[in-house]
Write a protein that holds these residues in place. Structure first.
Motif, PDB file in Angstrom:
ATOM      1  N   ALA A  97       0.837  -1.206   0.000  1.00 54.69           N
ATOM      2  CA  ALA A  97       0.000   0.000   0.000  1.00 54.69           C
ATOM      3  C   ALA A  97       0.869   1.252   0.000  1.00 54.69           C
ATOM      4  O   ALA A  97       0.496   2.281  -0.581  1.00 54.69           O
ATOM      5  N   ILE A  98       2.006   1.179   0.637  1.00 56.66           N
ATOM      6  CA  ILE A  98       3.001   2.254   0.534  1.00 56.66           C
ATOM      7  C   ILE A  98       4.348   1.678   0.961  1.00 56.66           C
ATOM      8  O   ILE A  98       4.388   0.688   1.691  1.00 56.66           O
ATOM      9  N   CYS A  99       5.431   2.267   0.497  1.00 56.21           N
ATOM     10  CA  CYS A  99       6.771   1.827   0.893  1.00 56.21           C
ATOM     11  C   CYS A  99       7.685   3.046   0.967  1.00 56.21           C
ATOM     12  O   CYS A  99       7.671   3.890   0.069  1.00 56.21           O
ATOM     13  N   TYR A 100       8.432   3.102   2.078  1.00 58.72           N
ATOM     14  CA  TYR A 100       9.345   4.242   2.294  1.00 58.72           C
ATOM     15  C   TYR A 100      10.808   3.818   2.184  1.00 58.72           C
ATOM     16  O   TYR A 100      11.676   4.454   2.768  1.00 58.72           O
ATOM     17  N   CYS A 101      11.080   2.739   1.448  1.00 60.61           N
ATOM     18  CA  CYS A 101      12.478   2.303   1.325  1.00 60.61           C
ATOM     19  C   CYS A 101      13.266   3.376   0.579  1.00 60.61           C
ATOM     20  O   CYS A 101      12.688   4.238  -0.097  1.00 60.61           O
ATOM     21  N   PRO A 102      14.599   3.348   0.678  1.00 60.06           N
ATOM     22  CA  PRO A 102      15.394   4.400   0.020  1.00 60.06           C
ATOM     23  C   PRO A 102      15.099   4.511  -1.486  1.00 60.06           C
ATOM     24  O   PRO A 102      15.022   5.614  -2.025  1.00 60.06           O
ATOM     25  N   ALA A 103      14.908   3.374  -2.146  1.00 57.92           N
ATOM     26  CA  ALA A 103      14.659   3.422  -3.595  1.00 57.92           C
ATOM     27  C   ALA A 103      13.330   4.109  -3.892  1.00 57.92           C
ATOM     28  O   ALA A 103      13.225   4.916  -4.829  1.00 57.92           O
ATOM     29  N   CYS A 104      12.290   3.812  -3.111  1.00 58.97           N
ATOM     30  CA  CYS A 104      10.983   4.436  -3.337  1.00 58.97           C
ATOM     31  C   CYS A 104      11.047   5.935  -3.060  1.00 58.97           C
ATOM     32  O   CYS A 104      10.481   6.744  -3.808  1.00 58.97           O
ATOM     33  N   GLN A 105      11.729   6.300  -1.985  1.00 58.54           N
ATOM     34  CA  GLN A 105      11.830   7.728  -1.653  1.00 58.54           C
ATOM     35  C   GLN A 105      12.506   8.503  -2.784  1.00 58.54           C
ATOM     36  O   GLN A 105      12.032   9.563  -3.210  1.00 58.54           O
ATOM     37  N   ALA A 106      13.611   7.953  -3.265  1.00 61.29           N
ATOM     38  CA  ALA A 106      14.362   8.656  -4.310  1.00 61.29           C
ATOM     39  C   ALA A 106      13.556   8.717  -5.610  1.00 61.29           C
ATOM     40  O   ALA A 106      13.511   9.749  -6.287  1.00 61.29           O
ATOM     41  N   ALA A 107      12.895   7.606  -5.948  1.00 56.72           N
ATOM     42  CA  ALA A 107      12.156   7.563  -7.214  1.00 56.72           C
ATOM     43  C   ALA A 107      10.971   8.524  -7.180  1.00 56.72           C
ATOM     44  O   ALA A 107      10.684   9.209  -8.170  1.00 56.72           O
ATOM     45  N   TYR A 108      10.286   8.599  -6.036  1.00 51.78           N
ATOM     46  CA  TYR A 108       9.115   9.484  -5.970  1.00 51.78           C
ATOM     47  C   TYR A 108       9.552  10.937  -6.016  1.00 51.78           C
ATOM     48  O   TYR A 108       8.916  11.781  -6.658  1.00 51.78           O
ATOM     49  N   GLN A 109      10.643  11.231  -5.328  1.00 53.67           N
ATOM     50  CA  GLN A 109      11.159  12.600  -5.360  1.00 53.67           C
ATOM     51  C   GLN A 109      11.516  12.983  -6.799  1.00 53.67           C
ATOM     52  O   GLN A 109      11.204  14.082  -7.262  1.00 53.67           O
ATOM     53  N   ASN A 122      -8.651   8.940   1.226  1.00 53.70           N
ATOM     54  CA  ASN A 122      -9.344  10.230   1.246  1.00 53.70           C
ATOM     55  C   ASN A 122      -8.434  11.356   0.769  1.00 53.70           C
ATOM     56  O   ASN A 122      -8.899  12.442   0.435  1.00 53.70           O
ATOM     57  N   ASP A 123      -7.140  11.079   0.790  1.00 57.16           N
ATOM     58  CA  ASP A 123      -6.150  12.082   0.412  1.00 57.16           C
ATOM     59  C   ASP A 123      -5.805  11.906  -1.073  1.00 57.16           C
ATOM     60  O   ASP A 123      -5.298  10.851  -1.482  1.00 57.16           O
ATOM     61  N   VAL A 124      -6.096  12.932  -1.858  1.00 57.43           N
ATOM     62  CA  VAL A 124      -5.855  12.840  -3.300  1.00 57.43           C
ATOM     63  C   VAL A 124      -4.369  12.600  -3.592  1.00 57.43           C
ATOM     64  O   VAL A 124      -4.022  11.912  -4.559  1.00 57.43           O
ATOM     65  N   GLU A 125      -3.499  13.136  -2.737  1.00 54.33           N
ATOM     66  CA  GLU A 125      -2.064  12.905  -2.938  1.00 54.33           C
ATOM     67  C   GLU A 125      -1.734  11.415  -2.834  1.00 54.33           C
ATOM     68  O   GLU A 125      -0.887  10.907  -3.561  1.00 54.33           O
ATOM     69  N   TYR A 126      -2.397  10.746  -1.903  1.00 54.88           N
ATOM     70  CA  TYR A 126      -2.152   9.298  -1.792  1.00 54.88           C
ATOM     71  C   TYR A 126      -2.667   8.577  -3.043  1.00 54.88           C
ATOM     72  O   TYR A 126      -2.022   7.655  -3.552  1.00 54.88           O
ATOM     73  N   ARG A 127      -3.826   8.993  -3.542  1.00 58.63           N
ATOM     74  CA  ARG A 127      -4.353   8.350  -4.759  1.00 58.63           C
ATOM     75  C   ARG A 127      -3.347   8.491  -5.910  1.00 58.63           C
ATOM     76  O   ARG A 127      -3.111   7.559  -6.668  1.00 58.63           O
ATOM     77  N   ARG A 128      -2.776   9.668  -6.026  1.00 58.18           N
ATOM     78  CA  ARG A 128      -1.796   9.880  -7.105  1.00 58.18           C
ATOM     79  C   ARG A 128      -0.566   8.997  -6.895  1.00 58.18           C
ATOM     80  O   ARG A 128       0.016   8.466  -7.849  1.00 58.18           O
TER      81      ARG A 128
END
Ligand SMILES: [Zn+2]
Length: 752
Positions: free
Chosen positions: A198-210, A224-230
């Motif tokens: 549902a979500i992952c905060y590993c270093p690779a995910c953090q860098a890729a999302y940034q 409920n949070d549109v940012e999460y949907r995106r």
């Protein structure tokens, strides 16, 4: 590490995994928004071609080395089994499988290939203990603090070694697969898992999302949070990239290597409930052959239209590519088990899946059911000539909008989403209409123009480009039938304030009837959010009434509602009045005081016709049905369609008909599946606990198939090989009629 025993069933493996407390991570979730990409994708999404041999598969089986001979005798073309785990280090780095594992895998591959059976290896998608010890941060981080780093990997606790496939572990797994193809000639893979969390905060995910979104990851899982949907859309696209790279890599090793794996989004009832999803629906197009564990127990509403929908939906998300529903021999879901499961029911389930474009997939591991597994495989193969490379006939398209399910209906999917699609599908099945399920990504001008009519069953979340494709389609002569809140939100579920298709519907959205006597004005905050009261007021009781209109000029409807005044219980919306009063065909009078409002609007738009149903007959037909609803919905779809279907099946409602086209020796061929879904136990059980456990059937006589304006020479019923004369009807020129012999369980009417 305790290797999965050779005879393990898939259920056995899941039980092992569940013991590791990762149930919430494993399969069982779903996917979708097709319009809002964040992942800087350079080229548009495109499916990958399926190897030719996969397209010819008609029966697969789950078992072990010991079963290969028996399976081959039954005509099984693919064996799915678990044997080895991802190793460490990679062979290219001096590692590879242990000598023992290598010998066992070689023996298995040789045994399969000697009998011309392909081997699809079930690979548990978990890094080994040693690999996690080297790279503890290759794992999924469930929190931003990375607390997983404090947990050492443990052999028998899979929850301590869940790798994140967005990061280096994903690449590692791809390489393991490629080496297994290169070194052992494995033909394909399936994975129990390997979706996204549902979500992952590993270093690779953090860098890729940034890098892609230019912002940090959302703070928590919150739809409920549109940012999460995106974020969820983005993570799904990253998962697609992972599988695309896997496909490219294994096909470098062998162009015929295939991914024939489990889908957890698009299928049985339970899949449709999972939210947030674990994979986008579109990912099914990157598998060579998605499979589902197909459950027909009471927890999956086995005795309803839901399982049929699951099989048809799986075929739809593959765009007509190969797919499989493995009928689980579950007599009951709670408690789970195969107790007293009739052999006849296995065949019935297999043939029902086949009717909807799924190939036979059977486990040889169910106790006492080896002979029925072989029988089900043989029956699949017997039908090979008429199911291989067959494409669904296109007349009506019904959108199953995954982005509506995930981003509009996530609060309560069984109430807000499923009743609409199940009810509309039920009407089409019972009326034998050739209705093809389509996906969000199919709503394009090129795709829509193949259909005579488009049905939107409360497809609330539509993107601007989908809306404009629909508008152009109707303007150019296409038919549209829409219900409920179709087009009220954008593709990520944000309310628009009015229907984006208001110009086609001829009316604007005014809100929902209130149960109190006060009027129901559109809440001024509506454009920002939909509050709890809004959802509560969705379903109510109303009276529908209508006068004279060609659309409702129907003998059966007159018989069902002679007074033209009838009770309705289901979702309703209030609309403005259309400019042209005669466009209101039917009105709804909500119980509780709201003023009467249009229930059914029928009108022209450009060269096409539009039906808008403010009284959601589709949802009502699933949740609280009356027979008139089926008939009225079918009439609406037929009225809007540019042309009527050119094949008609006249049969009782328990007979399911599906319609395919095939090319045979350069000539077109029409294939109509007929499936007898009768249950001789006649609803004697407690309805809420019913599951189909059929021991017998009753042949159904008197079925007719009518071909309109087709030039046909010959008609047969297969696999029985019975020639059926085509007779004409003096009163109806251009119509050829095939009188089908009594339908036992499943037959194909093949016309050339
Ligand atoms: Zn990650």
């Amino acid at each position: 590490m305790p290797l999965l025993s050779d005879s393990v069933t898939r259920r056995g493996f899941l039980a092992t995994a569940a013991g590791a407390a990762l149930v919430s991570q494993l399969p069982l979730r779903l996917a979708g928004a097709e319009g809002s990409s964040l992942s800087n994708r350079a080229e548009p999404f495109a499916p990958l071609p399926v190897p030719g041999w996969v397209r010819r598969v008609t029966s697969m089986a789950f078992g072990s080395l010991a079963d290969v001979a028996e399976m081959a005798d039954a005509g099984v073309q693919v064996l799915h089994t678990n044997l080895v785990w991802p190793y460490d280090p990679l062979r290219r780095d001096g590692g590879g499988l242990s000598a023992d594992d290598a010998a066992r895998l070689k023996e298995l591959v040789a045994a399969c290939h000697q009998r011309e059976v392909k081997l699809s290896l079930g690979l548990p998608p978990f890094p080994s203990v040693s690999l996690v010890e080297k790279h503890p941060d290759w794992r999924v981080f469930h929190d931003a603090e990375g607390s997983i780093l404090k947990t050492p990997p443990v052999e028998d606790n899979l929850g301590t070694r869940i790798g994140c496939n967005l990061g280096p572990w994903g690449d590692y797994l791809i390489e393991v697969c490629a080496e297994l193809v290169e070194d052992y000639n494995v033909d394909g893979f399936s994975f129990d898992g390997n979706y996204h969390p549902a979500i992952c905060y590993c270093p690779a995910c953090q860098a890729a999302y940034q890098a892609d979104a230019h912002k940090p990851l959302p703070a928590k899982v919150d739809l409920n949070d549109v940012e999460y949907r995106r974020y969820l859309v983005w993570r799904g696209e990253r998962l697609e990239d992972h599988y695309r790279r896997m496909q490219v890599r294994i096909k470098q090793a062998n162009p015929d290597a295939a991914i024939m794996t489990w889908t957890v989004n698009a299928g049985r009832y339970g899949h449709l409930l999972h939210s947030p999803r674990a994979m986008p629906t579109r990912l099914n197009l990157l598998f060579d052959l998605p499979m589902q564990e197909w459950w027909l127990d009471e927890t999956n509403f086995g005795a309803s239209i839901a399982p049929t929908f699951g099989a048809a939906y799986l075929h739809a998300v593959t765009g007509g590519r190969p797919c499989a529903s493995e009928p689980y021999l579950m007599s009951r879901g709670n408690p789970y088990g195969t107790h007293s499961f009739p052999k006849h029911e296995r065949l019935a389930r297999t043939l029902l899946a086949l009717t909807h474009g799924n190939v036979s997939a059977q486990s040889f591991g169910w106790p006492g059911h080896r002979d029925s597994a072989a029988q089900a495989c043989r029956e699949g193969n017997r039908r090979a000539p008429w199911i291989t490379n067959a494409q669904p006939l296109r007349w009506g398209a019904m959108l199953v909008s995954e982005q509506t399910r995930q981003f509009y209906a996530y609060r309560n999917i069984p109430e807000l989403f499923l009743p609409h699609v199940f009810g509309a599908f039920r009407a089409a099945i019972e009326e034998h209409l050739p209705l093809r399920l389509v996906n969000d990504w199919d709503i394009t001008p090129e795709e829509l123009r193949k259909y005579q009519v488009l049905l939107l069953p409360n497809a609330a979340a539509l993107s601007d480009s989908q809306v404009s494709a629909i508008r152009e389609y109707v303007r150019n002569g296409g038919g549209l039938a829409a219900t409920g809140e179709s087009s009220l939100c954008d593709e990520i579920g944000q309310p628009r304030g009015d229907f984006a298709l208001a110009d086609l519907f001829g009316v604007s959205f005014r809100g929902r009837p209130q149960t109190t006597s006060s009027p129901a004005p559109l809440d001024e905050n509506f454009a920002r959010h939909l509050d709890e009261r809004y959802w509560q007021e969705r379903v109510g009781v109303a009276t529908l009434s209508w006068g004279e209109h060609p659309l409702l000029d129907d003998e059966r409807l007159r018989e069902l509602v002679p007074t033209r005044n009838v009770l309705f219980r289901g979702p309703q919306v209030l609309t403005t009045e259309p400019q042209e009063p005669t466009e209101v065909v039917c009105r709804l009078q909500p119980e509780g005081g709201s003023a009467a409002s249009p229930a059914l609007i029928a009108r022209s738009f450009g060269r096409g016709k539009v039906i808008y149903l403010a009284a959601a007959l589709d949802a009502a037909l699933w949740s609280y049905s009356f027979p008139y609803q089926r008939r009225m919905l079918a009439r609406a779809v037929e009225w809007a369609a540019t042309a009527p279907p050119d094949i008609r099946v006249i049969a009782p409602m328990c007979v399911q008909a599906t319609f395919f086209e095939q090319s045979h020796e350069g000539r077109p061929r029409l294939v109509v599946h007929l499936f007898n879904n009768v249950n001789t136990a006649a609803h004697h059980g407690l309805p809420a606990a019913e599951a189909p456990l059929r021991e017998e059937t009753i042949p159904i006589a008197g079925i007719r198939v009518e071909f309109h304006n087709h030039s046909l020479q010959r008609c047969r019923v297969e696999p029985e090989g019975i020639e059926v004369p085509l007779r004409s009807d003096a009163a109806r020129p251009g119509v050829l009629i095939a009188d089908v012999p009594a339908l036992a369980r499943h037959s194909l009417v093949v016309a050339e």
